[in-house]
Write an enzyme that holds these catalytic residues in place. Structure first.
Site, PDB file in Angstrom:
ATOM      1  N   ASP A 294      -6.990   5.835  -3.787  1.00  0.00           N
ATOM      2  CA  ASP A 294      -6.227   4.679  -3.301  1.00  0.00           C
ATOM      3  C   ASP A 294      -5.932   3.739  -4.461  1.00  0.00           C
ATOM      4  O   ASP A 294      -6.847   3.255  -5.127  1.00  0.00           O
ATOM      5  CB  ASP A 294      -7.031   3.957  -2.218  1.00  0.00           C
ATOM      6  CG  ASP A 294      -6.202   2.930  -1.453  1.00  0.00           C
ATOM      7  OD1 ASP A 294      -5.047   2.687  -1.849  1.00  0.00           O
ATOM      8  OD2 ASP A 294      -6.704   2.377  -0.469  1.00  0.00           O
TER       9      ASP A 294
ATOM     10  N   CYS B 258       0.820  -1.222   0.000  1.00  0.00           N
ATOM     11  CA  CYS B 258       0.000   0.000   0.000  1.00  0.00           C
ATOM     12  C   CYS B 258       0.847   1.263   0.000  1.00  0.00           C
ATOM     13  O   CYS B 258       0.550   2.222  -0.716  1.00  0.00           O
ATOM     14  CB  CYS B 258      -0.979  -0.018   1.170  1.00  0.00           C
ATOM     15  SG  CYS B 258      -0.235   0.222   2.795  1.00  0.00           S
TER      16      CYS B 258
ATOM     17  N   HIS C  25      -2.581   1.414   6.850  1.00  0.00           N
ATOM     18  CA  HIS C  25      -2.872   1.415   5.424  1.00  0.00           C
ATOM     19  C   HIS C  25      -2.641   2.831   4.913  1.00  0.00           C
ATOM     20  O   HIS C  25      -2.994   3.813   5.575  1.00  0.00           O
ATOM     21  CB  HIS C  25      -4.301   0.972   5.144  1.00  0.00           C
ATOM     22  CG  HIS C  25      -4.648   0.963   3.684  1.00  0.00           C
ATOM     23  ND1 HIS C  25      -3.871   0.321   2.747  1.00  0.00           N
ATOM     24  CD2 HIS C  25      -5.670   1.536   2.987  1.00  0.00           C
ATOM     25  CE1 HIS C  25      -4.393   0.491   1.550  1.00  0.00           C
ATOM     26  NE2 HIS C  25      -5.490   1.232   1.669  1.00  0.00           N
TER      27      HIS C  25
END
EC number: 2.3.2.13
Length: 761
Positions: free
Chosen positions: A421, A333, A398
């Protein structure tokens, strides 16, 4: 030629361009005029077009792009403001108003259209002294003429699509039909970017800060800064990891344009940052099989690529992608976020990485993270309410990206920072893409507003619910406990204008932009507003938490330990009833990947206890360094688990805590004159204090203006041994630079260091 052939041709062209620059053997003169029949003596012949890329770049805030300084010159402009250029005519001829035709076509894409705003046509009359058109139109004015040149300024529309524009110049005699005009195809690429400095652009940042222009100052951080930090680690021990964004590298902008082509956004829609940012989240990963930039992997098996923790920045990833035309292995991530930030900043979209500590992954849209236990209190590894059986998860951290833009597609007040994202977690509209989700919409629970607000809200504010099997319940389970405070402990980003190479003084806590204070009426109202929009979520929130349980359990939390230290799993038990309670308890410690997946069991113990009335006791499971050190995985995340059942009341309790084993750091020393063009002596030092041999060692280092990503390999490093690597670097330009290093080995990763270097002219 079909779309795929065109796309591959475009990619090969930019690939060859970068390969040529790397070899430094590209021909300097590429301004040749396309072959054409010899024109009439009375028609102007364009000899050359000068865009004065460097001079214009100063006004357009693009002077640091390497493409601007390469040959042939490449113009990098921002929409919504003018640029100056010169056309030189052959044979010493000059432009004569009323006699000569001079027409400019600025084109984007294979089928440019004025209606679709992918073409601008400007007829030069010769007497245009001022711009007369609105900011959303192409406009031109003449600022000078000589015997064989004409100097003009062109206004780029503030809503022009971003991309690689091309210029066609048509010349002819007054009264000529279009088919008799002579065409000059300018060979130079014209990159047009978003313009956050322009008040009429939808990505403009406005406001005042400390009496200064907030726009100019914050854009120094969120558009121009090419080095930053990304916060990683467990809550209580997270630290900012240095990252080189490298948006000015000569491979970055061409790759950005390829991504826009590959995702098939119509060229006219590339004016809209909402559309562009959403497409970029899809193309930074390759989960849809569309040749995106990065493969994702989270299982520690990276032998056929690069471990995510070994990257120091985006440039090497982007260049590897360009040179191979294949997704790069591997990303996680924070790597996806680093590359996405690079791409956004390169295109002029203000962006920053954002880290959510204790981040929820809600797989079924209930705004809850659900744990299930059978009637005996044993944990279940499936979700019986989810048709696919997939379970919710909690990530230690995250990372996503916030991009700044207006949102004219939403009600007033939902512009500003938007969450985007690129990590492929869940599909949105059929693809692995996420956002832009208005952060303000997340805070207010307005999950009906596009895009993916509900997913982001669950990530930062879901409730954690434990369910125990119960045959008497209409759904087969009863709610055993509910933790409303676990998710979204902190949401962090880098503080503007501060870069701390030693500590964490550059941390900015932005949790309150995503949600009100935990437990407040505002926070509950926001979550319940979101729940009210989902039939499935309302069913989950319908069942109340059980009450009246008389044994209180508490798992003592750890924040961090230094590698090599011992620790204990500690649980306190308090019996508040006047009867003895029979308690079966289980304690364990595991090493975990940061996405919540267990790597190795370190220690485990279970036993049954009799807890006397009104008594308090403590359970303790000691863990030594020998127990865990060989089982650690990347980022040093460990998890403590504790569960218990009370025989007399069927009370079930479960709790877990994450903490981080802190690694040593790389020391960097820089000696030398610290002047442009003069060598620096750089020494990287790492002491192996880990009491075990490290193998397949590598030191990776990178610093914009000092060195591209480079590395040195070292076979083995014995316990207590010191690794010292020296190299020479030549500074390219003056100013403050950051040099980042990462030590990587088969046994341990995520050992980093950084230093600031101020270079004078």
């Amino acid at each position: 030629m079909d779309f795929l052939d065109e796309l591959n041709g475009f990619f090969r062209r930019i690939q060859l361009d970068v390969e040529g620059r790397r070899r430094e053997d590209r021909a300097l003169n590429s301004f040749s005029v396309l072959s054409a029949p010899k024109p009439s003596k009375n028609i102007l012949v364009v000899d050359k077009v000068y865009f004065y890329a460097k001079n214009n770049a100063i006004e357009h805030h693009t002077v640091r792009y390497e493409l601007v300084h390469r040959q042939p010159e490449t113009a990098v402009f921002r929409r919504g403001q003018p640029f100056t250029f010169i056309i030189r005519f052959a044979d010493g001829k000059s432009f004569s108003p009323g006699k000569d035709i001079l027409r400019l076509h600025f084109n984007l894409g294979p089928n440019p259209s004025i209606i679709k705003h992918t073409q601008g046509i400007l007829n030069v009359q010769g007497d245009e002294e001022e711009f007369t058109k609105e900011s959303d139109q192409w406009d031109i004015r003449v600022v000078g003429k000589t015997a064989d040149t004409i100097t003009m300024q062109v206004q780029i529309p503030v809503d022009a699509p971003i991309g690689i524009w091309k210029l066609e110049v048509y010349t002819g005699e007054a009264g000529d039909a279009a088919e008799r005009l002579r065409l000059y195809n300018c060979p130079n690429d014209i990159y047009v970017l978003f313009n956050p400095w322009c008040e009429d652009d939808t990505v403009y940042m406005e406001g005042e800060q400390d009496g200064r222009s907030k726009a100019s100052n914050l854009l120094d951080e969120y558009v121009l800064a090419d080095v930053g930090k990304i916060w990683m680690g467990a809550y209580g021990s997270a630290r900012g990891r240095e990252w080189v964004f490298g948006q000015y590298d000569d491979a970055t902008l061409p790759v950005c344009m390829y991504l826009l082509e590959a995702c098939k956004i119509p060229h006219f829609e590339r004016a809209n940052p909402v559309v562009v940012s959403r497409a970029l989240t899809k193309m930074v990963n390759q989960a849809d099989g569309d040749n995106g930039i990065l493969h994702g992997r989270w299982d520690g098996k990276y032998e056929d690529g690069t471990a995510p923790s070994a990257w120091t920045g985006s440039v090497k990833i982007i260049e590897d992608y360009l040179m191979t035309n294949m997704p790069v292995k591997y990303g996680q991530c924070w790597v996806f976020a680093g590359v996405l930030t690079t791409v956004c900043r390169a295109l002029g979209l203000p962006a920053r990485p954002v880290s959510n500590l204790v981040s929820a992954h809600d797989t079924n849209g209930t705004f809850t993270i659900d744990r299930f236990f059978d009637e005996k209190g044993n944990a279940m590894d499936i979700d019986p309410f989810n048709p696919g059986g997939e379970t919710d998860s909690i990530w230690n951290f995250h990372v996503w990206v916030e991009a700044w833009m207006a949102r004219p597609d939403l009600p007033k007040g939902y512009g500003g920072w938007q969450a985007i994202d690129a990590t492929p977690q869940e599909r949105s509209a059929g693809f692995y893409q996420c956002g832009p989700a208005s952060v303000e919409a997340v805070r207010k629970g307005q999950v009906g507003l596009v895009h993916d607000v509900a997913f982001v809200l669950a990530s930062v504010n879901a409730d954690c619910i434990s369910w125990r099997a119960d045959k008497n319940s209409e759904i087969g389970f009863v709610q055993a406990s509910c933790d409303r405070y676990k998710i979204g402990k902190q949401i962090l980003t880098k503080k503007p204008f501060v870069f701390d190479t030693v500590g964490q003084s550059d941390t900015e806590d932005i949790t309150n932009t995503y949600k009100s204070s935990e437990g407040s009426n505002e926070e509950r109202i926001s979550l319940l507003t979101a729940v009210g929009s989902s039939v499935r979520a309302k069913r989950f929130f319908r069942y109340p938490e059980r009450s009246g349980e008389d044994v209180v359990f508490d798992l003592i939390e750890l924040e961090r330990i230094a590698i090599g230290e011992s620790f204990s799993v500690v649980v306190t038990l308090q019996n508040r009833s006047k009867q003895a309670r029979t308690i079966h308890a289980t304690l364990s410690a595991t090493t975990n990947f940061y996405n919540g997946v267990k790597a190795h069991l370190v220690r485990h113990a279970s036993a049954t206890y009799i807890l006397q009335p009104m008594a308090r006791e403590e359970l303790r499971l000691p863990v030594s360094s020998k127990d865990y050190i060989s089982k650690l995985v990347e980022y040093g995340i460990m998890k403590l688990h504790a569960s218990a059942t009370v025989k007399e009341t069927n009370q079930t309790w479960f709790e877990e805590d994450d903490f981080q084993v802190i690694m040593p750091t790389v020391d960097i020393k820089v000696d030398g004159a610290k002047k442009v063009g003069q060598p620096l002596e750089v020494t990287f030092t790492f002491v192996n204090g880990l009491k075990m041999k490290l193998t397949q060692c590598k030191m990776v280092f990178e610093g914009p203006g000092l060195t591209r990503s480079d590395f040195r390999e070292y076979p083995d490093l014995a316990p207590g041994e010191t690794l010292t690597i020296s190299t020479k670097l030549i500074p390219k330009f003056a100013g403050e630079h950051s040099l980042i290093a990462c030590f990587d080995s088969k046994e341990f990763t995520e050992i980093t260091g950084s230093v600031k270097v101020v270079i004078s002219k």
